[in-house]
Design an enzyme around this catalytic site. Structure first.
Site, PDB file in Angstrom:
ATOM      1  N   ALA A 101      -3.343  -5.278 -30.413  1.00 43.73           N
ATOM      2  CA  ALA A 101      -3.279  -4.187 -31.199  1.00 43.73           C
ATOM      3  C   ALA A 101      -3.476  -4.583 -32.582  1.00 43.73           C
ATOM      4  O   ALA A 101      -3.318  -5.502 -33.086  1.00 43.73           O
ATOM      5  CB  ALA A 101      -2.156  -3.135 -31.070  1.00 43.73           C
ATOM      6  N   HIS A 102      -4.050  -3.563 -33.313  1.00 45.28           N
ATOM      7  CA  HIS A 102      -4.514  -3.856 -34.906  1.00 45.28           C
ATOM      8  C   HIS A 102      -3.435  -4.542 -35.404  1.00 45.28           C
ATOM      9  O   HIS A 102      -2.330  -4.382 -35.497  1.00 45.28           O
ATOM     10  CB  HIS A 102      -4.558  -2.203 -35.367  1.00 45.28           C
ATOM     11  N   LEU A 103      -3.794  -5.061 -36.671  1.00 41.96           N
ATOM     12  CA  LEU A 103      -3.039  -5.815 -37.833  1.00 41.96           C
ATOM     13  C   LEU A 103      -1.985  -6.825 -37.079  1.00 41.96           C
ATOM     14  O   LEU A 103      -0.963  -7.302 -37.608  1.00 41.96           O
ATOM     15  CB  LEU A 103      -2.074  -4.611 -38.370  1.00 41.96           C
TER      16      LEU A 103
END
Length: 184
Positions: A101-103
């Site tokens: 997932a993001h980041l």
């Protein structure tokens, strides 16, 4: 029965194989993405805007990478994976059906099949004292001879958002962590 090779040797083997591969783009690279190296991209895969791919990278079929991801050399991403917004992956193997997932950051690690890494997770690959990373192998904590080595996350694991996994850790298949935890 011969002893199984240490898991970190899979990263070395992948790097050697990638160094010999030709570019072959069968998916879609957005015009605002940058490929600065040699990319193999499978059918049905998409590299979204703002993504930077450096060095030798193989991405399988039906994957989505980005937007604004940073995929560094000696990385293999197998089929049906999702690498989210602003994710950095360096010198790692991401097996089939895994979502990062993001980041998040994944360095010098192996994420087995069907792993879900929640947003903001860090798979750390470097000790503060710059010493060699030790990892379990053959039932013993073994010096890998590497000062950069992340983790191995077993198949079907679920890692909660904002988790940090320290270098050299091995999580067995079907592991789960609570959000915000540190795997020591």
């Amino acid at each position: 029965m011969p002893e199984e090779a240490p898991p970190w040797e899979l990263l070395d083997t992948a790097a050697a194989e990638l160094a010999a591969m030709p570019a072959d783009i069968r998916g879609t690279v957005h015009p605002q993405a940058t490929v600065a190296g040699v990319l193999q991209l499978g059918e049905g895969s998409c590299i979204l805007p703002g993504t930077l791919i450096e060095g030798y990278v193989r991405i399988g079929r039906n994957c989505t990478v980005g937007p604004h991801a940073y995929i560094r050399g000696c990385t293999v991403i197998e089929d049906n994976c999702r690498i989210g917004h602003a994710v950095e992956v360096k010198s790692s193997i991401i097996r089939r059906g895994t979502c990062v997932a993001h980041l998040s950051y994944v360095g010098d690690s192996i994420l087995e099949e069907d792993v879900n890494l929640g947003g903001g997770c860090i798979c750390s690959n470097f000790r503060h004292d710059a010493g060699n990373i030790r990892m379990p192998h053959g039932g013993v904590l073994t010096d890998s001879g590497r000062n950069k080595l992340g983790c191995i996350i077993g198949a079907h694991s679920r890692i909660g958002c904002n988790c940090t996994i320290l270098p050299g850790r091995v999580l067995p298949p079907c592991s789960a962590t609570q959000p915000g935890s540190v795997v020591r």
